[in-house]
Design an enzyme around this catalytic site. Structure first.
Site, PDB file in Angstrom:
ATOM      1  N   SER A  14       0.820  -1.213   0.000  1.00  0.00           N
ATOM      2  CA  SER A  14       0.000   0.000   0.000  1.00  0.00           C
ATOM      3  C   SER A  14       0.853   1.262   0.000  1.00  0.00           C
ATOM      4  O   SER A  14       1.893   1.320   0.679  1.00  0.00           O
ATOM      5  CB  SER A  14      -0.888   0.044   1.252  1.00  0.00           C
ATOM      6  OG  SER A  14      -1.830  -0.985   1.238  1.00  0.00           O
ATOM      7  N   ILE A  15       0.391   2.271  -0.729  1.00  0.00           N
ATOM      8  CA  ILE A  15       1.075   3.564  -0.720  1.00  0.00           C
ATOM      9  C   ILE A  15       1.095   4.106   0.716  1.00  0.00           C
ATOM     10  O   ILE A  15       2.091   4.680   1.160  1.00  0.00           O
ATOM     11  CB  ILE A  15       0.368   4.531  -1.695  1.00  0.00           C
ATOM     12  CG1 ILE A  15       0.655   4.060  -3.132  1.00  0.00           C
ATOM     13  CG2 ILE A  15       0.832   5.974  -1.474  1.00  0.00           C
ATOM     14  CD1 ILE A  15      -0.018   4.867  -4.211  1.00  0.00           C
TER      15      ILE A  15
ATOM     16  N   VAL B 191     -14.809   4.987   6.112  1.00  0.00           N
ATOM     17  CA  VAL B 191     -15.110   6.399   5.830  1.00  0.00           C
ATOM     18  C   VAL B 191     -16.508   6.629   5.246  1.00  0.00           C
ATOM     19  O   VAL B 191     -16.904   7.773   5.045  1.00  0.00           O
ATOM     20  CB  VAL B 191     -14.038   7.055   4.915  1.00  0.00           C
ATOM     21  CG1 VAL B 191     -12.694   7.124   5.612  1.00  0.00           C
ATOM     22  CG2 VAL B 191     -13.959   6.346   3.572  1.00  0.00           C
TER      23      VAL B 191
ATOM     24  N   TYR C 293      -9.847   4.258 -16.320  1.00  0.00           N
ATOM     25  CA  TYR C 293      -9.890   4.886 -14.985  1.00  0.00           C
ATOM     26  C   TYR C 293     -11.312   5.399 -14.701  1.00  0.00           C
ATOM     27  O   TYR C 293     -11.770   5.436 -13.572  1.00  0.00           O
ATOM     28  CB  TYR C 293      -8.844   6.002 -14.890  1.00  0.00           C
ATOM     29  CG  TYR C 293      -8.411   6.297 -13.463  1.00  0.00           C
ATOM     30  CD1 TYR C 293      -7.904   5.292 -12.645  1.00  0.00           C
ATOM     31  CD2 TYR C 293      -8.499   7.581 -12.944  1.00  0.00           C
ATOM     32  CE1 TYR C 293      -7.486   5.566 -11.338  1.00  0.00           C
ATOM     33  CE2 TYR C 293      -8.086   7.863 -11.652  1.00  0.00           C
ATOM     34  CZ  TYR C 293      -7.582   6.845 -10.858  1.00  0.00           C
ATOM     35  OH  TYR C 293      -7.184   7.120  -9.568  1.00  0.00           O
TER      36      TYR C 293
ATOM     37  N   LYS D  30     -11.513  11.568  -8.690  1.00  0.00           N
ATOM     38  CA  LYS D  30     -10.227  12.217  -8.369  1.00  0.00           C
ATOM     39  C   LYS D  30     -10.279  13.713  -8.721  1.00  0.00           C
ATOM     40  O   LYS D  30      -9.679  14.537  -8.023  1.00  0.00           O
ATOM     41  CB  LYS D  30      -9.057  11.538  -9.099  1.00  0.00           C
ATOM     42  CG  LYS D  30      -8.712  10.142  -8.591  1.00  0.00           C
ATOM     43  CD  LYS D  30      -8.292  10.104  -7.132  1.00  0.00           C
ATOM     44  CE  LYS D  30      -7.698   8.749  -6.763  1.00  0.00           C
ATOM     45  NZ  LYS D  30      -7.527   8.573  -5.309  1.00  0.00           N
TER      46      LYS D  30
ATOM     47  N   ILE E  25       1.615   2.388  -9.288  1.00  0.00           N
ATOM     48  CA  ILE E  25       2.385   1.511  -8.397  1.00  0.00           C
ATOM     49  C   ILE E  25       1.549   0.243  -8.220  1.00  0.00           C
ATOM     50  O   ILE E  25       0.335   0.322  -8.002  1.00  0.00           O
ATOM     51  CB  ILE E  25       2.619   2.192  -7.020  1.00  0.00           C
ATOM     52  CG1 ILE E  25       3.442   3.474  -7.204  1.00  0.00           C
ATOM     53  CG2 ILE E  25       3.303   1.248  -6.042  1.00  0.00           C
ATOM     54  CD1 ILE E  25       3.698   4.252  -5.920  1.00  0.00           C
TER      55      ILE E  25
ATOM     56  N   THR F 156      -0.256  -2.134  -6.465  1.00  0.00           N
ATOM     57  CA  THR F 156      -0.814  -2.345  -5.124  1.00  0.00           C
ATOM     58  C   THR F 156      -2.031  -3.256  -5.249  1.00  0.00           C
ATOM     59  O   THR F 156      -2.410  -3.632  -6.362  1.00  0.00           O
ATOM     60  CB  THR F 156      -1.262  -1.007  -4.492  1.00  0.00           C
ATOM     61  OG1 THR F 156      -2.307  -0.464  -5.304  1.00  0.00           O
ATOM     62  CG2 THR F 156      -0.127  -0.016  -4.370  1.00  0.00           C
ATOM     63  N   LEU F 157      -2.667  -3.557  -4.109  1.00  0.00           N
ATOM     64  CA  LEU F 157      -3.864  -4.404  -4.127  1.00  0.00           C
ATOM     65  C   LEU F 157      -4.953  -3.774  -5.007  1.00  0.00           C
ATOM     66  O   LEU F 157      -5.642  -4.464  -5.753  1.00  0.00           O
ATOM     67  CB  LEU F 157      -4.366  -4.577  -2.684  1.00  0.00           C
ATOM     68  CG  LEU F 157      -5.386  -5.677  -2.437  1.00  0.00           C
ATOM     69  CD1 LEU F 157      -4.902  -7.013  -2.974  1.00  0.00           C
ATOM     70  CD2 LEU F 157      -5.666  -5.787  -0.936  1.00  0.00           C
ATOM     71  N   SER F 158      -5.110  -2.462  -4.926  1.00  0.00           N
ATOM     72  CA  SER F 158      -6.113  -1.772  -5.737  1.00  0.00           C
ATOM     73  C   SER F 158      -5.835  -1.920  -7.231  1.00  0.00           C
ATOM     74  O   SER F 158      -6.760  -1.968  -8.039  1.00  0.00           O
ATOM     75  CB  SER F 158      -6.152  -0.289  -5.393  1.00  0.00           C
ATOM     76  OG  SER F 158      -6.882  -0.084  -4.233  1.00  0.00           O
TER      77      SER F 158
END
Ligand code: NDP
Ligand code: N5H
Length: 258
Positions: free
Chosen positions: A20-21, A69, A159, A166, A195, A197-199
């Site tokens: 993760s970032i 969240v 995206y 975003k 990068i 990552t899991l996402s």
């Protein structure tokens, strides 16, 4: 390369695993001597986050708290606990996003109303919700850093709704910077290059995206977790005291290409 944040406390939101970032940011903060608090959403990630926190020297005692969240009560409870246990915080890393997988492919126009609202709720509104409660704990001023991607500024294939979310997040960064500046709180975004990552998992042509960056980006290499982490530390530190409402690209310069 170290910059001291000794005596300062930061909330890191969005560690899912070691890729993760948020974990890159946590490691850079730890190297700078900061105290860390972690939040997670999915119960299935709790143990992983606790174990990871424990790998940092002195990290066994880190506060690790649930914070979905999408839930106002969760957010209030989480920051009330932080206030009780720690008191003042100096910054917050918001590394959270979500969109339905099936809406991250094909035409953007097929986005459903529910999918649109879900992506915006988790990936954009959450920054505003969290900033509002975190403000009360930033009694000595503070710095909030959120994560974004170039797809919020221009159309990037697949995206889709996340790009629209975003764009909303990036606008929120500016409005929040305007609201919170008078309280000595700065708000900035880091626009990271891709990068793994899991996402990013399951993104069909991720390898070709990485390859294109290696071939075309000014620095001719891909972005690392460490580069993002170190930039976050800069944004948390007084070295960036004149910067707010900014979107800082940590992407090997890829964004300058047409
Ligand atoms: P990760 O999958 O590691 O992290 C995504 C995080 O989002 C997870 O920790 C997840 O929490 C959290 N999350 C999802 N839903 C909720 C929710 N309802 N409440 C709280 N947290 C939630 O991926 P990354 O590290 O890649 O993503 C971090 C940020 O970086 C995102 O904003 C992403 O858009 C951004 N980014 C990523 C890039 C990349 O190439 N990887 C490039 C540019 C920006 P949990 O695991 O507990 O469910
Ligand atoms: C142009 C691209 C390629 C298309 C990829 C889009 C990625 C969007 C990011 C969102 C956050 C991914 C997402 O929501 C995945 C979920 O549907 C499924 N995954 C999960 O539920 C996992 C288990 C949990 C941990 O994930 C989350 N998010 O909670 C963009 C890429 C080149 C760069 C990129 C990957 C950007 C980014 O914003 O992450």
């Amino acid at each position: 390369m170290t910059l001291s944040l000794k005596g300062k406390t930061y909330v890191v939101m969005g560690v899912a695993n070691k890729r993760s970032i948020a974990w890159g940011i946590a490691r850079s903060l730890h190297q700078s001597g900061a105290r860390l608090i972690f939040t997670y959403a999915g119960e299935r990630f709790e143990k992983g986050v606790r174990d990871l926190a424990g790998t940092l020297e002195g990290g066994e005692d880190s506060l690790v708290l649930p914070c979905d969240v999408t839930n106002d009560e969760d957010i209030e409870k989480c920051f009330a606990t932080i206030k009780e246990e720690v008191g003042t915080i100096h910054g917050l890393a918001h590394c959270i996003a979500f969109a339905n997988k099936e809406e991250l492919a094909g035409d953007y126009m097929n986005t459903t109303r529910d999918g649109f609202l879900l992506a915006h709720n988790i990936s954009s509104y959450s920054l505003t919700a969290v900033a509002k409660v975190a403000k009360d704990l930033m009694t000595e001023g503070g710095s909030i850093v959120s994560m974004t991607y170039l797809g919020g500024e221009r159309v990037m294939q697949n995206y889709n709704v996340m790009g629209v979310a975003k764009a909303s997040l990036e606008a929120s960064v500016k409005y929040l910077a305007s609201d919170l500046g008078k309280h000595g709180i700065r708000v900035n975004a880091i626009s990271a290059g891709p990068i793994r990552t899991l996402s990013a998992k399951g993104v069909g042509d991720f390898n070709s995206i990485l390859k294109e960056i290696e071939e075309r980006a000014p620095l001719r290499r891909n972005t690392t977790q460490e580069e993002v982490g170190d930039t976050a530390v800069f944004l948390f530190s007084d070295y960036s005291r004149g910067i707010t409402g900014e979107n800082l690209h940590v992407d090997s310069g890829y964004h300058v290409l047409g």
